[in-house]
Motif scaffolding. Sequence first.
Motif, PDB file in Angstrom:
ATOM      1  N   ARG A  40     -14.210  49.347 -32.906  1.00  0.00           N
ATOM      2  CA  ARG A  40     -13.076  50.188 -32.056  1.00  0.00           C
ATOM      3  C   ARG A  40     -13.023  51.921 -32.421  1.00  0.00           C
ATOM      4  O   ARG A  40     -13.419  52.410 -33.337  1.00  0.00           O
ATOM      5  CB  ARG A  40     -11.720  49.588 -32.627  1.00  0.00           C
ATOM      6  N   THR A 208      -4.353  65.091 -30.751  1.00  0.00           N
ATOM      7  CA  THR A 208      -3.238  64.141 -31.555  1.00  0.00           C
ATOM      8  C   THR A 208      -4.085  64.496 -33.059  1.00  0.00           C
ATOM      9  O   THR A 208      -5.071  64.862 -33.245  1.00  0.00           O
ATOM     10  CB  THR A 208      -3.345  62.812 -31.347  1.00  0.00           C
ATOM     11  N   GLU A 212      -4.695  60.373 -38.798  1.00  0.00           N
ATOM     12  CA  GLU A 212      -3.933  59.371 -38.515  1.00  0.00           C
ATOM     13  C   GLU A 212      -4.164  58.379 -37.360  1.00  0.00           C
ATOM     14  O   GLU A 212      -3.992  57.196 -37.578  1.00  0.00           O
ATOM     15  CB  GLU A 212      -2.344  59.747 -38.015  1.00  0.00           C
ATOM     16  N   ASN A 213      -4.839  59.002 -36.323  1.00  0.00           N
ATOM     17  CA  ASN A 213      -5.369  58.200 -35.446  1.00  0.00           C
ATOM     18  C   ASN A 213      -6.470  57.174 -36.113  1.00  0.00           C
ATOM     19  O   ASN A 213      -6.618  56.074 -35.615  1.00  0.00           O
ATOM     20  CB  ASN A 213      -6.109  58.997 -34.310  1.00  0.00           C
ATOM     21  N   LEU A 215      -6.574  56.323 -38.977  1.00  0.00           N
ATOM     22  CA  LEU A 215      -6.322  55.281 -40.096  1.00  0.00           C
ATOM     23  C   LEU A 215      -5.641  54.177 -39.334  1.00  0.00           C
ATOM     24  O   LEU A 215      -5.725  52.996 -39.569  1.00  0.00           O
ATOM     25  CB  LEU A 215      -4.974  55.826 -40.802  1.00  0.00           C
ATOM     26  N   LYS A 216      -5.272  54.398 -38.089  1.00  0.00           N
ATOM     27  CA  LYS A 216      -4.607  53.245 -37.202  1.00  0.00           C
ATOM     28  C   LYS A 216      -5.631  52.444 -36.538  1.00  0.00           C
ATOM     29  O   LYS A 216      -5.448  51.387 -36.535  1.00  0.00           O
ATOM     30  CB  LYS A 216      -3.673  53.866 -36.069  1.00  0.00           C
ATOM     31  N   THR A 217      -6.737  53.183 -36.275  1.00  0.00           N
ATOM     32  CA  THR A 217      -7.907  52.336 -35.872  1.00  0.00           C
ATOM     33  C   THR A 217      -8.541  51.752 -36.956  1.00  0.00           C
ATOM     34  O   THR A 217      -8.938  50.247 -36.585  1.00  0.00           O
ATOM     35  CB  THR A 217      -8.958  53.460 -35.292  1.00  0.00           C
ATOM     36  N   ASN A 219      -6.902  50.109 -39.432  1.00  0.00           N
ATOM     37  CA  ASN A 219      -6.033  49.108 -39.445  1.00  0.00           C
ATOM     38  C   ASN A 219      -6.048  48.059 -38.423  1.00  0.00           C
ATOM     39  O   ASN A 219      -6.311  46.836 -38.746  1.00  0.00           O
ATOM     40  CB  ASN A 219      -4.733  49.615 -39.558  1.00  0.00           C
ATOM     41  N   MET A 220      -6.496  48.634 -37.283  1.00  0.00           N
ATOM     42  CA  MET A 220      -6.834  47.621 -35.916  1.00  0.00           C
ATOM     43  C   MET A 220      -7.971  46.770 -36.271  1.00  0.00           C
ATOM     44  O   MET A 220      -8.139  45.736 -35.860  1.00  0.00           O
ATOM     45  CB  MET A 220      -6.779  48.350 -34.809  1.00  0.00           C
ATOM     46  N   GLU A 223      -6.877  44.200 -38.468  1.00  0.00           N
ATOM     47  CA  GLU A 223      -5.742  43.375 -38.210  1.00  0.00           C
ATOM     48  C   GLU A 223      -6.182  42.404 -37.135  1.00  0.00           C
ATOM     49  O   GLU A 223      -5.974  41.455 -36.678  1.00  0.00           O
ATOM     50  CB  GLU A 223      -4.454  44.344 -37.995  1.00  0.00           C
ATOM     51  N   LYS A 241      -7.610  44.544 -46.954  1.00  0.00           N
ATOM     52  CA  LYS A 241      -7.516  45.893 -46.973  1.00  0.00           C
ATOM     53  C   LYS A 241      -7.690  46.409 -48.480  1.00  0.00           C
ATOM     54  O   LYS A 241      -8.156  47.504 -48.662  1.00  0.00           O
ATOM     55  CB  LYS A 241      -5.951  46.338 -46.427  1.00  0.00           C
TER      56      LYS A 241
END
Length: 391
Positions: A40, A208, A212-213, A215-217, A219-220, A223, A241
């Motif tokens: 991702r 952006t 933060e992006n 970290l979101k990636t 997690n995706m 998840e 995690k």
Amino acid sequence: MEAFFKTHAYLVEHTQAPVRRALMDEINWNDRLIGIKGSRGVGKTTFLLQYAREHFSINDRKCLYINMNNFYFQGKSLFDFAGDFHRNGGQVLLIDQVYKLPEWAAELRKCYESYPGLKVVFTGSSVMRLKEENPELNGICTSYHLKGFSLREFINLRTGLSLSAYTLQDILDRHEMIAANILRQVQPQDHMRAYMKHGYYPFFLEQTNFSENLLKTMNMMVEVDILHIQQIELKYLNKLKKLLYLLAVAGPSAPNVSQLASDVQTSRATVMNYFKFLSDARLINMIYRKGELSAKKPARITLHNTNLLFAIFPRFNDEEMLQDTFFQQNLCSMHGVAAGDRSCGFYVDGKRFRLCNDEPHRFSGDVYYVRSGINKGHDKQIPLWLFGFLY
């Protein structure tokens, strides 16, 4: 169908690939069923749209990009949609996130067998094992892996240069000449720190917060890519995690599987399975002893790339770990990398390598010394940055 063509035209017109990826020239585009895997965030969607832009005009209805996130495909099968497209003159169907559909492999097989004049190019998660887990695709699908930006691609983007990639053998045989040629155009060391912090994932170009992006990636990746594709229950998410965090904290070392199992409150066998899932998601790299089977415990584990280190530890300053991770991220996906012994840190395709910051006190004739603090090497001393030019 018209709505899809309008979306396709808009996306192709407004998508600008900042760097032409080397994979574009490595794929055999004559094949009728092509799978492009990648973690991702590495730019798979942009890659598909760039292919469409290079080979078709924006409003050419022979090519169509579709995304399986569209709710339309909850009421119409991919096979039927592909048939409608093909009967109306369609020749190339670009399918993003194909794994979002149930029975997607069987649908692709039906398309391949029923529409011989149709080429299908699809993207999927790096967690997917296209042929091992989908026998329907054996013998008909060729697959490729799209990686994040290399140091070379990152430098080209920042400078507007068109620096070439080199094979590992080129670097080993001609590193002095290659480095001299590159250094006449740019100082790669000036770009190393920025690359290590945010250069691997193309979305650093967005206006952006990159950390933060990322970290979101990440997690995706856990998840969605791991839990969804591997069909793991949501209640085990925190264990995955926590395991990833513990591996990051430990650094490049041999994992203590029993201790990790105790820390995340699961079994040794489950921890070993989780290692594989995290590796498939391109969150970690696993290195084994020379000659050992991958079913055994890894000899060392690192995060997949240096950007992940800075995402988890924003003020990360362990230079040796950065160098170790940078070296592995550039070699693991393309070459056979094994853990070394007392005489070397790594075996790469059977050759011995040692990472070092300073001039070695002793030299071994069959060891390549990879040094981080030099612009240009000599003999078997090679600058670390040059391994960022492998793709």
